[in-house]
Write an enzyme that holds these catalytic residues in place. Structure first.
Site, PDB file in Angstrom:
ATOM      1  N   ASP A  21       0.862  -1.163   0.000  1.00  0.00           N
ATOM      2  CA  ASP A  21       0.000   0.000   0.000  1.00  0.00           C
ATOM      3  C   ASP A  21       0.914   1.234   0.000  1.00  0.00           C
ATOM      4  O   ASP A  21       2.094   1.132   0.359  1.00  0.00           O
ATOM      5  CB  ASP A  21      -0.882  -0.037   1.245  1.00  0.00           C
ATOM      6  N   ASP A  23      -0.145   5.148   0.929  1.00  0.00           N
ATOM      7  CA  ASP A  23      -0.365   6.110   2.016  1.00  0.00           C
ATOM      8  C   ASP A  23      -0.501   5.418   3.376  1.00  0.00           C
ATOM      9  O   ASP A  23      -1.317   4.510   3.540  1.00  0.00           O
ATOM     10  CB  ASP A  23      -1.622   6.948   1.733  1.00  0.00           C
TER      11      ASP A  23
END
Ligand SMILES: [Mg+2]
Ligand SMILES: [Zn+2]
Length: 199
Positions: A21, A23
């Protein structure tokens, strides 16, 4: 062929990946981040990615950017952040092999927004990744659910929204394979875990 040797050859041939991922996992969580000046790499995230590069892992970033679909920022802003990410990584000799973006509004019900699996599958096809030998790492359940659905191991990091999602995971009966303080610790765990199960 001797069984152990066969296993070694198999392990050398298959392509393993870590799906990251963005953020809250690689960079500090900022709500609807769009400006390079608000971008902050999390401590040792670059080193963690370099370790994966050095050990022959593919690294694919999978990110939902609904801010585009909501009209908060243009796709060009996302591209500029990713150019910045690549430049920051290059400074320490690290790289990501691919960055896969869902730019859609959640209401679009597209096929690529996590927790759907399409972007993971796209990366897997492009790099001929063995999903059952791969890992998904993120600070939200929606990062881990698609990885788990495809046979990857799932690691929750406690940066970003990780603390909240640890509680959600407990409530929903979702058990990550591991919970790590941050990406660097997650990568350390992956490399140690692999060394113990692949021998
Ligand atoms: Mg996140
Ligand atoms: Zn999408």
């Amino acid at each position: 062929m001797n069984k152990n040797l066969a296993k070694v050859v198999y392990n050398l041939r298959k392509v393993r990946a870590v799906f990251l991922d963005r953020d809250g996992t690689i960079n500090a969580e900022v709500n609807y981040l769009s400006r390079v000046e608000d971008w902050q790499l999390l401590p040792q995230a670059d080193t963690a990615i370099r370790l994966l590069n050095e050990q022959g892992w593919r690294v694919a970033v999978i990110t939902n950017q609904a801010g585009v679909g909501r009209g908060y920022y243009p796709a060009e802003a996302v591209a500029a952040l990713h150019a910045h990410l690549r430049a920051e990584l290059a400074r320490v000799g690290a790289r990501v092999d691919g960055i896969y973006v869902c730019p859609h509004h959640p209401d679009d019900n597209c096929e690529c927004r996590k927790p759907k699996t399409r972007l993971f599958e796209q990366a897997a096809r492009e790099f001929d990744i063995d999903l059952s030998a791969s890992y998904a790492v993120g600070d939200k359940l929606s990062d881990l659910i698609p990885g788990r659905a495809l046979g990857c191991r799932a690691i929750l990091v406690l940066t970003g929204h990780g603390q909240t999602h640890r509680a959600m995971a407990e409530q929903q009966g979702f058990q990550p394979d591991h919970i790590a303080d941050d990406l660097y610790q997650a990568v350390q765990w992956i490399l140690q875990h692999e060394a113990s199960i692949r021998l």
